[in-house]
Design a protein around this motif. Structure first.
Motif, mmCIF file in Angstrom:
data_model
loop_
_atom_site.group_PDB
_atom_site.id
_atom_site.type_symbol
_atom_site.label_atom_id
_atom_site.label_comp_id
_atom_site.label_asym_id
_atom_site.label_seq_id
_atom_site.Cartn_x
_atom_site.Cartn_y
_atom_site.Cartn_z
ATOM 1 N N THR A 185 -6.453 -12.041 -11.033
ATOM 2 C CA THR A 185 -6.210 -13.398 -10.530
ATOM 3 C C THR A 185 -5.395 -14.169 -11.578
ATOM 4 O O THR A 185 -5.198 -13.698 -12.703
ATOM 5 C CB THR A 185 -7.543 -14.134 -10.293
ATOM 6 O OG1 THR A 185 -8.290 -14.122 -11.511
ATOM 7 C CG2 THR A 185 -8.367 -13.455 -9.199
ATOM 8 N N ALA B 225 -9.765 -18.938 -11.647
ATOM 9 C CA ALA B 225 -9.389 -18.471 -10.308
ATOM 10 C C ALA B 225 -10.288 -17.305 -9.887
ATOM 11 O O ALA B 225 -10.652 -17.188 -8.711
ATOM 12 C CB ALA B 225 -7.923 -18.057 -10.284
ATOM 13 N N ALA B 226 -10.684 -16.457 -10.843
ATOM 14 C CA ALA B 226 -11.593 -15.340 -10.535
ATOM 15 C C ALA B 226 -12.943 -15.886 -10.069
ATOM 16 O O ALA B 226 -13.516 -15.408 -9.088
ATOM 17 C CB ALA B 226 -11.758 -14.440 -11.760
ATOM 18 N N GLY C 1 -12.656 -17.276 -6.623
ATOM 19 C CA GLY C 1 -12.562 -16.195 -5.642
ATOM 20 C C GLY C 1 -13.913 -15.573 -5.330
ATOM 21 O O GLY C 1 -14.228 -15.285 -4.175
ATOM 22 N N ARG D 63 -9.728 -10.027 -2.119
ATOM 23 C CA ARG D 63 -8.282 -9.884 -2.044
ATOM 24 C C ARG D 63 -7.741 -10.350 -0.686
ATOM 25 O O ARG D 63 -6.889 -11.243 -0.633
ATOM 26 C CB ARG D 63 -7.893 -8.414 -2.276
ATOM 27 C CG ARG D 63 -6.393 -8.168 -2.322
ATOM 28 C CD ARG D 63 -6.069 -6.677 -2.392
ATOM 29 N NE ARG D 63 -6.648 -6.006 -3.546
ATOM 30 C CZ ARG D 63 -6.171 -6.094 -4.791
ATOM 31 N NH1 ARG D 63 -5.112 -6.837 -5.046
ATOM 32 N NH2 ARG D 63 -6.751 -5.447 -5.774
ATOM 33 N N LEU E 141 -7.545 -14.024 -2.163
ATOM 34 C CA LEU E 141 -6.167 -14.172 -2.663
ATOM 35 C C LEU E 141 -5.232 -14.605 -1.534
ATOM 36 O O LEU E 141 -4.338 -15.430 -1.731
ATOM 37 C CB LEU E 141 -5.659 -12.853 -3.275
ATOM 38 C CG LEU E 141 -6.136 -12.515 -4.686
ATOM 39 C CD1 LEU E 141 -5.550 -11.178 -5.136
ATOM 40 C CD2 LEU E 141 -5.762 -13.619 -5.684
ATOM 41 N N ALA F 41 -2.767 -15.969 -7.261
ATOM 42 C CA ALA F 41 -2.302 -14.644 -7.686
ATOM 43 C C ALA F 41 -1.744 -14.690 -9.098
ATOM 44 O O ALA F 41 -1.158 -15.692 -9.519
ATOM 45 C CB ALA F 41 -1.229 -14.148 -6.717
#
Ligand SMILES: *Cc1c(COP(=O)(O)O)cnc(C)c1O
Length: 427
Positions: free
Chosen positions: A84, A89-90, A93, A265, A269, A275
């Motif tokens: 990521t 961001a991880a 997610g 994903r 994402l 991304a």
């Protein structure tokens, strides 16, 4: 390669990579492209329907990033991973895949300050409610579990260093709650600690720190341990309910023990858009090749610096799990015997003024708000990251007026200690 499973150093260099099939390039090329040409209409249809693996658009997959993802999964011992744009961001997610508005998750109070902000403010606005716990007090963590608990979040080696979490105890609580255990392994890296071996279901990383290791590229990762049963309860609909945009596919049924990584994903994402750039994937891959060498040197240097500071007459206390008398030393010996990481705090007898003086007088150390660089870094939280808090709040957050945090680099340890010595002499 031999028939035996390759060792950690070998995986750090080779996992996921092979000479480029088009050119023979030995280093992983930077595929700096947004999109990929389809073979034909049928192949395009099967890619969009998740019936075949392949590249469509770099927001979702990219060949350079795919090597990074496979490498991180191999080092952590997971079934799959995705990269990521950043560590935050991880985390976004992971929770986007797990939580619905009104759900709760449990998190240890001892976390990176940015994660505390993310959970308290942005996540609350999504209706995801954090319940803070003291991870040292196992009974109080058990009591915090409710029917709405959908996840448990900890750091293996917690900010601001010197604090090791009892991963197996937390995994037991998560299991009883029917929820996955998420471990942020940024500060330890898989070289020091592999949380999946201790019961973690999901591992997250800020690759920005020790994994990349050179302070030059942002990135994050989500690793799926493949251990959690997403369809046993009806609590994780992203994984257990038919997806209308993928012809009614149920992700856990189709993808089994890597369904969580797929969901992050093809839903996360795809829709959140955080991304990583292929260039950053390349930089992070290059950094990871030397992870074992760097991490060992970071730990060896940090231990010597911690010992030096413990014996200095201007220092009131040092908190580093690698020191024999430290409250976390036994947990460190169990979960990360090769070393206690590079980040720790200490207190100056001279208080606030001494802290300001020390960060002004260092020459080799850089005064900045980061960790996990090859370079030695220093910060005085009370005058920087925590300056808006009252003295009482600062102390509660582990950022009292006397506290200094260091991230010990991989320079010659004599030079690191020499720099602290000359700066301490001026206090
Ligand atoms: C830096 C950090 C993060 C956030 O990562 P970014 O890459 O800065 O978004 C999360 N957890 C820990 C432990 C960190 O040190």
């Amino acid at each position: 390669m031999s028939e035996n499973k390759p060792g950690f150093s070998t995986l750090s260099i080779h996992a996921g990579a092979q000479p480029d099939p088009a050119t023979g390039a030995r280093a992983t090329p930077i595929y700096q492209t947004t999109s990929f040409v389809f073979d034909d209409v049928d192949q395009a249809a099967s890619l969009f329907g998740l019936q075949a693996f392949g590249n469509i658009y770099t927001r979702i997959t990219n060949p350079t990033t795919a090597v990074l993802e496979e490498r991180v999964a191999a080092l952590e011992g997971g079934t799959a991973a995705l990269a990521t744009a950043s560590g935050h961001a991880a985390q976004l997610g992971v929770f986007h895949t797990l939580l619905q508005p009104g759900d709760e998750f449990i998190a240890s109070k001892k976390l990176y300050g940015g994660s505390i902000n993310q959970f308290n403010h942005s996540f609350k606005s999504f209706g995801w409610n954090v319940i803070w716990v003291d991870a040292d007090d196992i009974d109080s963590v058990k009591k915090a579990v409710t029917e709405k608990t959908k996840a448990v979040f900890i750091e293996s080696l917690a900010n601001p260093g010197g604090v090791v979490t009892d991963i197996e105890a937390m995994a037991g609580i998560a299991k009883d709650a029917g929820a996955p255990l998420i471990v942020d392994n940024t500060m330890a890296t898989p070289y020091l600690c592999r949380p999946i071996e201790h019961g973690a279901d999901i591992v997250v990383h800020s690759l920005t720190k020790f994994m990349g290791g050179h302070g030059n590229s942002m990135g994050g990762a989500i690793v799926d341990a493949g251990s959690f049963n997403w369809t046993e309860s009806k609590r994780y609909p992203m994984l257990s309910e038919p997806r209308p945009e993928y012809d009614g596919m149920v992700l856990h049924e189709t993808f089994g023990n890597f369904a969580f990584a797929i969901a992050c994903r093809v839903l996360g994402l795809r829709d959140l858009g955080a991304a990583i750039s292929p260039f950053n994937s390349f930089m992070l891959l290059t950094g990871i090749e030397t992870l074992p060498l760097r991490m060992q040197k970071h730990c060896d240097n940090a231990l010597e610096v911690a010992k030096y500071l413990s014996g200095h007459d201007k220092i009131a206390w040092v908190r580093y799990a690698g020191l024999e008398g430290d409250a976390c030393h036994a947990l460190q010996q169990k979960y990360m015997p090769k070393g206690a990481g590079a980040v720790f705090t200490f207190g100056l007898k001279g208080g606030y003024e001494a802290g300001v003086k020390l960060v002004s007088e260092v020459e080799l150390f850089s005064h900045l708000a980061n960790i996990g660089d090859t370079r030695s870094l220093i910060i005085h939280p009370a005058s920087t990251t925590h300056r808006q808090l009252s003295d009482q709040q600062k102390t509660a957050a582990g950022a009292g007026p006397d506290v200094v945090r260091v991230s010990v680099g991989i320079e010659d340890v004599a030079d690191i200690i020499g720099d602290l010595e000359q700066a301490l002499a001026k206090i």
